[in-house]
Write an enzyme that holds these catalytic residues in place. Structure first.
Site, PDB file in Angstrom:
ATOM      1  N   LEU A  73      75.954  30.099  73.180  1.00 53.11           N
ATOM      2  CA  LEU A  73      75.075  28.952  73.045  1.00 53.11           C
ATOM      3  C   LEU A  73      73.661  29.445  73.310  1.00 53.11           C
ATOM      4  O   LEU A  73      73.453  30.300  74.184  1.00 53.11           O
ATOM      5  CB  LEU A  73      75.435  27.852  74.051  1.00 53.11           C
ATOM      6  CG  LEU A  73      76.769  27.122  73.859  1.00 53.11           C
ATOM      7  CD1 LEU A  73      76.972  26.101  74.976  1.00 53.11           C
ATOM      8  CD2 LEU A  73      76.845  26.445  72.500  1.00 53.11           C
ATOM      9  N   ASP A  74      72.691  28.912  72.580  1.00 52.49           N
ATOM     10  CA  ASP A  74      71.300  29.284  72.825  1.00 52.49           C
ATOM     11  C   ASP A  74      70.919  28.950  74.261  1.00 52.49           C
ATOM     12  O   ASP A  74      71.531  28.088  74.901  1.00 52.49           O
ATOM     13  CB  ASP A  74      70.372  28.532  71.871  1.00 52.49           C
ATOM     14  CG  ASP A  74      70.602  28.911  70.422  1.00 52.49           C
ATOM     15  OD1 ASP A  74      71.174  29.991  70.172  1.00 52.49           O
ATOM     16  OD2 ASP A  74      70.218  28.119  69.538  1.00 52.49           O
ATOM     17  N   ALA A  75      69.866  29.583  74.745  1.00 59.72           N
ATOM     18  CA  ALA A  75      69.432  29.367  76.129  1.00 59.72           C
ATOM     19  C   ALA A  75      69.139  27.894  76.400  1.00 59.72           C
ATOM     20  O   ALA A  75      69.443  27.379  77.485  1.00 59.72           O
ATOM     21  CB  ALA A  75      68.208  30.216  76.431  1.00 59.72           C
TER      22      ALA A  75
ATOM     23  N   THR B 149      70.431  25.327  74.745  1.00 53.99           N
ATOM     24  CA  THR B 149      71.556  24.474  74.354  1.00 53.99           C
ATOM     25  C   THR B 149      72.493  24.289  75.545  1.00 53.99           C
ATOM     26  O   THR B 149      72.791  25.235  76.272  1.00 53.99           O
ATOM     27  CB  THR B 149      72.329  25.096  73.176  1.00 53.99           C
ATOM     28  OG1 THR B 149      71.451  25.214  72.050  1.00 53.99           O
ATOM     29  CG2 THR B 149      73.511  24.213  72.775  1.00 53.99           C
TER      30      THR B 149
ATOM     31  N   HIS C 255      72.604  30.247  66.024  1.00 55.85           N
ATOM     32  CA  HIS C 255      71.648  29.179  65.702  1.00 55.85           C
ATOM     33  C   HIS C 255      72.086  28.360  64.487  1.00 55.85           C
ATOM     34  O   HIS C 255      71.239  27.812  63.777  1.00 55.85           O
ATOM     35  CB  HIS C 255      70.253  29.760  65.447  1.00 55.85           C
ATOM     36  CG  HIS C 255      69.820  30.805  66.420  1.00 55.85           C
ATOM     37  ND1 HIS C 255      69.658  30.566  67.769  1.00 55.85           N
ATOM     38  CD2 HIS C 255      69.538  32.129  66.247  1.00 55.85           C
ATOM     39  CE1 HIS C 255      69.275  31.679  68.380  1.00 55.85           C
ATOM     40  NE2 HIS C 255      69.213  32.641  67.488  1.00 55.85           N
TER      41      HIS C 255
END
Length: 233
Positions: A100-102, A104, A184
């Site tokens: 997961l993105d930072a 998210t 992403h």
């Protein structure tokens, strides 16, 4: 389980080095020297030893983390940023199942079981991910149709399985389902049609929901693990 895999998963050495140890006659199963690389063992019953010392199977761990914003989904970071492993203080070496993105938040599974992770991440298994996205503007019907029928991303047809609005008339708040794990993916799909994702939360992964407070974690129970490994059982 193959003998060489059992040895490597016990954390002693790599699978290739384990094969060398077997061929050197240094490995026994139930007090019998094994020289066959294709030999199978039962981790629950068989006694495997290296140079006379018993090899104990490594306990497999499965955690659910309700990831907060500001943590990166990796095992370490050369820039010294906070990682999701900082939130689960166990001695065993874990790794996240996907990323997961930072910024998210939401459901993230962590384990030390490589086969388990590979099964969940392999595209052929089409694991459902459910996200809640906050967009910078209202999502139009024509774009819902495009996103669910498919648009080109990375030169291949890509889509969301479903898009819907949960108990709200606010069309900037979108819930979607997808089976993609590319980096992403959700943000890039919306960006192709001129939308910016302001916030992104993963509500569930493979049917596992974040039923714990943000920033906390728990071990998956037996029935959850069984369902993930054998979804059609």
């Amino acid at each position: 389980m193959r003998l060489n895999k059992f040895i490597s998963e016990s954390g002693i050495t790599s699978r290739r080095k384990a094969e060398e140890l077997i061929l050197q006659g240094r490995v026994t199963v139930n007090n019998k020297t094994i020289l066959t690389l294709a030999f199978d063992v039962d981790p629950e019953k068989d006694i495997v030893a290296l140079d006379g010392e018993r090899i104990k199977p490594k306990k497999k761990l499965y955690f659910l983390l309700n990831k907060p914003s500001g943590y990166i989904s990796t095992t370490d970071d050369e820039k010294g940023r906070k990682t999701v492993l900082d939130l689960i203080p166990v001695r065993e070496k874990l790794f996240p199942v996907g990323r997961l993105d930072a910024d998210t938040t939401g459901v993230l599974l962590l384990t030390n079981d490589g086969d388990f992770a590979n099964q969940l991440l392999h595209p052929r298994n089409k694991i459902i991910r459910v996200y809640e996205a906050k967009l910078d503007k209202e999502l139009e019907d024509k774009d819902i149709e495009r996103l669910t029928k498919g648009i080109l991303l990375d030169k291949r047809k890509s889509k969301f399985e479903k898009i819907f609005f949960e108990k709200t008339k606010d069309r900037t708040r979108v819930t979607l389902e997808c089976t993609e794990g590319r980096n992403h993916f959700v943000k890039r799909m919306f960006a192709l049609l001129g939308y910016q994702v302001k916030k992104l939360h993963r509500k569930s992964f493979a049917g596992i929901e974040a039923d714990i407070p943000v920033g906390s974690y728990r071990e998956l129970n037996f029935s959850e693990i069984k369902k993930l490994i054998h979804p059609n059982a």
